[in-house]
Design an enzyme around this catalytic site. Sequence first.
Site, PDB file in Angstrom:
ATOM      1  CB  SER A 131     -23.043 -19.523 -17.370  1.00  6.12           C
ATOM      2  OG  SER A 131     -24.014 -18.615 -17.825  1.00  6.12           O
TER       3      SER A 131
ATOM      4  CE1 TYR B 167     -27.069 -22.112 -14.866  1.00  2.00           C
ATOM      5  CE2 TYR B 167     -26.690 -19.989 -15.903  1.00  2.00           C
ATOM      6  CZ  TYR B 167     -26.561 -21.361 -15.907  1.00  2.00           C
ATOM      7  OH  TYR B 167     -25.906 -21.982 -16.946  1.00  2.00           O
TER       8      TYR B 167
END
Length: 302
Positions: A130, A155
């Site tokens: 990501s 995250y």
Amino acid sequence: MATILITGAAGFIGSSVAQALLARGDRVVGIDNLNDYYDVTLKQARLARLTEQAGFTFHKLDVSDREGVLALAQKHPHLDGVIHLAAQAGVRYSLIDPYAYVTSNVMGQVVMLELARRLKGLKHFVYASSSSVYGGNTKTPFSVDDPVEKPVSLYAATKRTDELFAHTYAHLFAIPMTGLRFFTVYGPWGRPDMAAFLFTRAIIAGEPIKVFNRGEMWRDFTYIDDIVNGVLRALDRPATGTPPVRLYNLGNNKVEKLTDYIARIEQALQRKAIMQMEPMQPGEVPKTSADIEASRRDLGYE
């Protein structure tokens, strides 16, 4: 004709990648746990488009389920590639339930890497990272050569951990590994918790939308077809070297301001948004911007 395992096959990116693989004649083995992080009927609808096609096999399975996942080595011993996209998504939700992220994103990665060890003839393991791994970096655009030791969300920390595990497995077991850092993916069949859907729904209903950092936010929005193209290009070019490991940005290389994004939605709906200006959310960053030079050079990505 190759056989490719895709995790998160009922997800936004996973189902789109599966469609593209089937369209080019590959066989796809899909797994997904169909969790209720967002409306399961959307996941089921994506899945229905796949299951009606020849060459697609589905297993309802959680990637953190060690026994279930490792059993796939017996059920499907001749997998040519793995595209591991399953993950607990969302920066803000990681503040509410961090355990879900460690289970899905970290344990899930390790379990999938252990599966890769057991597959004979596996050519390539491609996995989703990501843009969030760049954390609070202020130098833009973000390059895969930049340091990423300071994540600002739980995250992001799990995604950086995934990269480190992949590097270690590539080193220990010589399995070609490629990580793809996605930048704000949007498009048809997208996740309903993303800004396009949240904003549109609220504007139509005449409800206020929350505009974080008082609108001083920029994102590198990337259309789903471009992401799919990048994933397939990466899959077809196994990582080489010692260890055989690579990381790439898949982004648009063009940054849009949040308030301009809202203005485009207003224009399309012929309605004005009621904007509720809010401070920066914990775990968020003001700007993402992808340097895609390495992706262009090695993958022919654009």
